[in-house]
Write an enzyme that holds these catalytic residues in place. Structure first.
Site, PDB file in Angstrom:
ATOM      1  N   LYS A 121       0.725  -1.347   0.079  1.00 47.17           N
ATOM      2  CA  LYS A 121      -0.151  -0.075   0.133  1.00 47.17           C
ATOM      3  C   LYS A 121       0.853   1.430   0.078  1.00 47.17           C
ATOM      4  O   LYS A 121       1.916   1.295   0.349  1.00 47.17           O
ATOM      5  CB  LYS A 121      -1.122   0.184   1.290  1.00 47.17           C
ATOM      6  CG  LYS A 121      -0.215  -0.110   2.726  1.00 47.17           C
ATOM      7  CD  LYS A 121       0.237   1.215   3.148  1.00 47.17           C
ATOM      8  CE  LYS A 121       1.020   1.289   4.355  1.00 47.17           C
ATOM      9  NZ  LYS A 121       1.649   2.288   4.736  1.00 47.17           N
ATOM     10  N   PRO A 171       8.875  -3.905  -0.660  1.00 45.10           N
ATOM     11  CA  PRO A 171      10.037  -3.585  -0.004  1.00 45.10           C
ATOM     12  C   PRO A 171      10.029  -3.867   1.550  1.00 45.10           C
ATOM     13  O   PRO A 171       8.987  -3.540   2.198  1.00 45.10           O
ATOM     14  CB  PRO A 171      10.343  -2.039  -0.327  1.00 45.10           C
ATOM     15  CG  PRO A 171       9.653  -1.989  -1.436  1.00 45.10           C
ATOM     16  CD  PRO A 171       8.507  -2.668  -1.360  1.00 45.10           C
ATOM     17  N   GLY A 208       9.777  -0.553   4.196  1.00 43.91           N
ATOM     18  CA  GLY A 208       9.830   0.374   3.354  1.00 43.91           C
ATOM     19  C   GLY A 208       8.718   1.350   3.275  1.00 43.91           C
ATOM     20  O   GLY A 208       8.381   2.135   2.654  1.00 43.91           O
ATOM     21  N   GLY A 209       7.821   1.235   4.444  1.00 44.00           N
ATOM     22  CA  GLY A 209       6.624   1.915   4.511  1.00 44.00           C
ATOM     23  C   GLY A 209       5.431   1.684   3.726  1.00 44.00           C
ATOM     24  O   GLY A 209       4.627   2.314   3.603  1.00 44.00           O
ATOM     25  N   GLY A 223       4.741  -4.194   3.754  1.00 49.13           N
ATOM     26  CA  GLY A 223       4.824  -5.699   3.269  1.00 49.13           C
ATOM     27  C   GLY A 223       4.622  -6.704   4.072  1.00 49.13           C
ATOM     28  O   GLY A 223       3.958  -7.691   4.057  1.00 49.13           O
ATOM     29  N   SER A 277       2.488  -6.447   6.719  1.00 46.47           N
ATOM     30  CA  SER A 277       1.198  -6.733   6.942  1.00 46.47           C
ATOM     31  C   SER A 277       0.521  -7.447   5.623  1.00 46.47           C
ATOM     32  O   SER A 277      -0.556  -7.984   6.022  1.00 46.47           O
ATOM     33  CB  SER A 277       0.559  -5.203   7.113  1.00 46.47           C
ATOM     34  OG  SER A 277       1.079  -4.394   8.183  1.00 46.47           O
ATOM     35  N   ASP A 295      -2.045  -2.004   9.717  1.00 44.08           N
ATOM     36  CA  ASP A 295      -2.042  -2.152   8.055  1.00 44.08           C
ATOM     37  C   ASP A 295      -2.750  -3.376   7.658  1.00 44.08           C
ATOM     38  O   ASP A 295      -2.962  -3.710   6.446  1.00 44.08           O
ATOM     39  CB  ASP A 295      -0.582  -2.051   7.461  1.00 44.08           C
ATOM     40  CG  ASP A 295      -0.271  -0.670   7.570  1.00 44.08           C
ATOM     41  OD1 ASP A 295      -1.121   0.476   7.704  1.00 44.08           O
ATOM     42  OD2 ASP A 295       1.121  -0.600   7.323  1.00 44.08           O
TER      43      ASP A 295
END
Length: 313
Positions: free
Chosen positions: A18, A104, A107-108, A111, A113, A146
């Site tokens: 996301k 990533p 990476g925010g 991933g 989640s 998330d």
């Protein structure tokens, strides 16, 4: 049903990463957490999870990127998700997960989640649980804010800790170019830096109750990338830039290359650039690939895409 009865069956599920199109962060609460209002969009960068029955809960991880930092024990979110689903469904055995990562790491982009969401869906299908999407979201919520969105997918507003979801209408397709980094950022560290920056004198007043920007929602409903570009924002961006100043160079490079807007995704360090359309995104990705920092990747993705789902069973 016994392990013998399910032997040989393997379920493949997939969940998307996301980006946070808008991320409004409230003041730190007494428990150390922050309430947020996030406009999430699921994009076409995926985590793939295969589940089969086993004597214990185990996991193996491969990826299109460096996965050396992914835990392979009971702390892994996907393992925790599989265990929660199995317990909910009354399964007495274990589950083995094979995970292939395309999102990533740290990476925010959610991933881990997405792994958890795919594991919930895969185990539910494997064991014939029949849990609904809403039940899977509720099952995943304690694992992280998330996870419910990775189950739901599409575009949504997340409030509270980010896990109280309301679908948002997004017409058409939005094209993004993502510049990832081999070195992740710790989400708690970024929030800590945000609190530090907000405590500085004359920086900002108390933020109060976060809310979703209606300008963002209107641009999504209209399917208008140019209007969306004016409104994207992330309260964590300054904190991420403070911890990783080189991200500012990436943001400038994307704007020079013609991006409509650039934003740090979530807690970073992935930077998401909005393009006018698919063709513009392809050209932007090519230009950024030539100037991207070492050990980074440039990806073209689009959204919104569906949430976690079974691919094969």
């Amino acid at each position: 049903m016994t392990i013998a009865g399910l032997a040989g069956r393997r379920v493949h599920a997939r969940a998307p990463g996301k980006i946070n199109i808008a991320f409004d962060v409230g003041d730190v609460q007494p428990d150390g957490y922050h309430d947020v209002a996030s406009v999430y969009q699921a994009v076409s960068v995926y985590e793939d999870v295969w589940a089969r029955v086993a004597d214990d809960f185990t996991i193996a991880v491969t990826g299109d990127l460096d996965v050396s930092g992914v835990p392979l024990d009971a702390t892994n979110l996907a393992v925790r998700a599989a265990r929660r689903a199995a317990e909910r469904l009354g399964w007495q055995g274990g589950i083995h997960l094979d995970v292939h990562k395309g999102v990533p790491v740290a990476g925010g982009m959610g991933g881990g989640s997405a792994d958890a969401a795919a594991a919930l869906v895969a185990v539910n299908e494997l064991l014939g649980g029949g849990l609904t999407t809403l039940e899977l979201q509720e099952l995943g919520a304690p694992l992280g804010a998330d996870v419910p969105f990775a189950v739901l997918g599409g575009t949504a507003i997340g409030t509270g800790r980010g896990d109280e979801l309301a679908p948002a209408l997004a017409r058409g397709r939005f094209d993004w170019v993502l510049v990832t980094s081999a070195d992740g950022l710790s989400t708690p560290a970024v929030y800590g830096e945000l609190d530090r920056l907000r405590d500085l004198p004359d920086i900002a007043p108390d933020h109060g109750v976060p809310s979703a920007d209606p300008v963002v929602l209107q641009a999504l409903r209209a399917g208008d990338p140019a209007a969306l570009a004016v409104a994207v924002r992330n309260d964590l961006q300054d904190a991420a830039l403070s911890l990783r100043p080189a991200l500012a160079d990436t943001l400038r490079a994307g704007r020079r290359a013609g991006a409509l807007a650039g934003i740090v995704s979530g807690s970073g360090p992935t930077v998401a650039f909005l393009a006018a359309d698919e063709r513009a995104a392809v050209e932007l990705a090519a230009d950024l690939s030539a100037v991207a920092p070492a050990r980074s990747r440039v990806l073209h993705a689009h959204g919104p895409v569906p949430g976690a789902r079974v691919v094969t069973a």
